[in-house]
Design a protein around this motif. Structure first.
Motif, PDB file in Angstrom:
ATOM      1  N   MET A   1       0.833  -1.213   0.000  1.00  0.00           N
ATOM      2  CA  MET A   1       0.000   0.000   0.000  1.00  0.00           C
ATOM      3  C   MET A   1       0.863   1.256   0.000  1.00  0.00           C
ATOM      4  O   MET A   1       0.509   2.272  -0.619  1.00  0.00           O
ATOM      5  N   ALA A   2       2.013   1.213   0.681  1.00  0.00           N
ATOM      6  CA  ALA A   2       2.894   2.376   0.770  1.00  0.00           C
ATOM      7  C   ALA A   2       3.486   2.751  -0.586  1.00  0.00           C
ATOM      8  O   ALA A   2       3.906   3.900  -0.788  1.00  0.00           O
ATOM      9  N   VAL A   3       3.540   1.797  -1.502  1.00  0.00           N
ATOM     10  CA  VAL A   3       3.999   2.083  -2.859  1.00  0.00           C
ATOM     11  C   VAL A   3       2.816   2.333  -3.788  1.00  0.00           C
ATOM     12  O   VAL A   3       2.838   3.236  -4.626  1.00  0.00           O
ATOM     13  N   ALA A   4       1.770   1.536  -3.636  1.00  0.00           N
ATOM     14  CA  ALA A   4       0.645   1.594  -4.566  1.00  0.00           C
ATOM     15  C   ALA A   4      -0.096   2.917  -4.501  1.00  0.00           C
ATOM     16  O   ALA A   4      -0.454   3.498  -5.545  1.00  0.00           O
ATOM     17  N   MET A   5      -0.343   3.428  -3.291  1.00  0.00           N
ATOM     18  CA  MET A   5      -1.144   4.644  -3.177  1.00  0.00           C
ATOM     19  C   MET A   5      -0.435   5.880  -3.739  1.00  0.00           C
ATOM     20  O   MET A   5      -1.043   6.666  -4.478  1.00  0.00           O
TER      21      MET A   5
END
Length: 455
Positions: free
Chosen positions: A160-164
């Motif tokens: 999530m820390a990369v995707a968002m």
């Protein structure tokens, strides 16, 4: 061992200012800067972050007061979106697990950035803490313990820390006209929802930043004066509803209307300080970060907290805040009619997330996008906490729910996955994918057209 983990997570990684300054120092050292330049860049990064946080502290204090008189004055009862309260309760039972999950999130984030085209390093420490908390709580209540619990929450959080930031970057690029900084704030899904609405309703609408006023009202083109004109009635009206007796518990003997007026001005002062800190932080951090980009993660992009975007469209921040607040009030009234929990408007979330969403809405749909999209954003960030309430209550969290849309989405996805409700998981992922595709197609094309015009 526990004392070492406690020092690393709470005293080092837990201090966001130290973490950001430390990263800047590493970047400068990797560029082989002189001792003086390293010291200057590190200190100014630390100073810029602390100035930004000082502004945020003033804003939070003023908004906390506004939230209290608003709730009391208009007699509202319901669920509050208080992520800190949930984190505090969770850490009593799962403190070590949450801390270790946070470390895994950061490590997974760096690994993904290193080996994939998604080069975003998420640097908003408190947001990662909330993500670690929701992952740990959901996994623990599903029966996971020890290493499986830590790895499940950590790997999911790291993704999530990369995707968002990646999903938001095409719009952020449009806002900032660069790729030097990304958005590291786990309210991104809400921002994309507002941007999607803005794209539909805002065609041809002028920007919130291009207001043309009559000569006698041109003083309102000053960001802080116009903000004061909006915020003073925002404080005085709830103060009249709450009454002098209730406000006496805050005011220390000052007249209740005068105290409320000063709180409104304090809010504006906090925004001024915040903007000053953001500018200093970016001036030092972005060049220093290139050192890390060149060595550890080539082409890395720092993903920073949402106030980093505020100076790019300050009028949109206020429009987004007001429109989101209106939407959250409508949601508070309407959703209980359909059997959902009553979620009280969280004015802190409405300002920071609503203001950022307003910038997204303005970028894709001008004033109409910021206003109409903001109302929809308010409804959306009221709906998500409401549907999470039953799951949290089954885990023993009564009266509170999370506020950040990405954190709530993570909780829902993990919770329903552990319950083997894969249809919900698939539909929710499809919704996120559709919104991101719809928003980013136009913004990417816009950026490519600007590059072509420049060339």
């Amino acid at each position: 061992m526990n004392s070492v983990i406690h020092f690393i997570v709470n005293d080092l990684l837990g201090q966001a200012s130290i973490l950001i300054a430390f990263i800047a120092m590493i970047g400068l050292l990797l560029q082989k800067k002189s001792f003086g330049k390293v010291a200057e860049g590190t200190f100014k990064t630390l100073l810029g972050f602390l100035i930004m946080m000082a502004g945020i502290t003033i804003i939070v204090g003023a908004l906390t007061y506004l939230n209290s008189i608003f709730t009391h004055g208009f007699g509202m009862t319901g669920y509050i979106t208080d992520v800190a309260a949930i984190a505090g309760l969770a850490n009593r039972e799962l403190g070590s697990e949450v801390a270790l999950t946070l470390m895994v999130i950061f490590a997974v984030n760096i690994l993904i950035a290193r080996i994939t085209p998604f080069k975003y390093i998420f640097l908003t420490g408190q947001a990662m803490l909330w993500m670690a908390t929701i992952g740990t709580v959901i996994g623990y209540k599903a029966g996971l313990t020890g290493l499986p619990l830590i790895l499940t929450g950590g790997i999911f959080g790291g993704i999530m820390a990369v995707a968002m930031p990646a999903l938001a970057q095409p719009v952020v690029r449009r806002i900032t006209d660069s790729d030097e900084v990304a958005l590291g704030h786990f309210c991104t899904l809400g921002y994309l929802v507002q941007a999607a609405v803005a794209k539909v309703v805002g065609k041809g609408s002028p920007s919130t930043e291009d207001l043309t006023l009559p000569p006698n009202f041109r003083f309102l083109q000053d960001t802080y004066l116009s903000m004061a004109v909006v915020m003073i009635p925002m404080y005085l009206i709830p103060a009249l509803a709450a009454g002098p007796q209730f406000i006496a518990t805050f005011s220390g003997g000052m007249n209740y209307l005068m105290y409320s007026f000063m709180q409104a001005i304090q809010f504006v002062a906090g925004v001024f300080i915040l903007y000053s800190g953001v500018r200093l932080l970016l001036n030092e951090l972005v060049p220093a970060f290139r050192g890390i980009a060149m060595r550890i993660v080539p082409n890395a992009v720092p993903a920073l907290d949402c106030p980093v975007l505020f100076p790019y469209a300050p009028n949109a921040v206020i429009v987004g805040f007001l429109a989101t607040t209106l939407g959250s009030i409508i949601g508070m009234i309407v959703f209980p009619m359909f059997g959902l929990a009553m979620i009280l408007p969280g004015l802190l979330t409405n300002f920071f997330a609503g203001g950022t969403a307003g910038i997204f809405g303005n970028a894709l749909g001008g004033r109409r996008g910021a206003m109409i999209g903001g109302v929809v954003h308010g409804l959306f960030i009221t709906f998500l906490p409401a549907i999470l309430v039953p799951m949290l209550e089954s885990y023993g969290f009564v009266g509170v729910t999370f506020s950040d849309s990405d954190v709530i989405s993570s909780g829902l996805l993990l919770g329903y996955a552990f319950q083997n409700n894969w249809l919900f998981v698939a539909l929710f992922i499809a919704f996120i994918t559709l919104i991101a595709w719809f928003v980013n197609g136009k913004s990417t094309k816009h950026h490519e057209e600007k590059i072509h015009e420049t060339l």
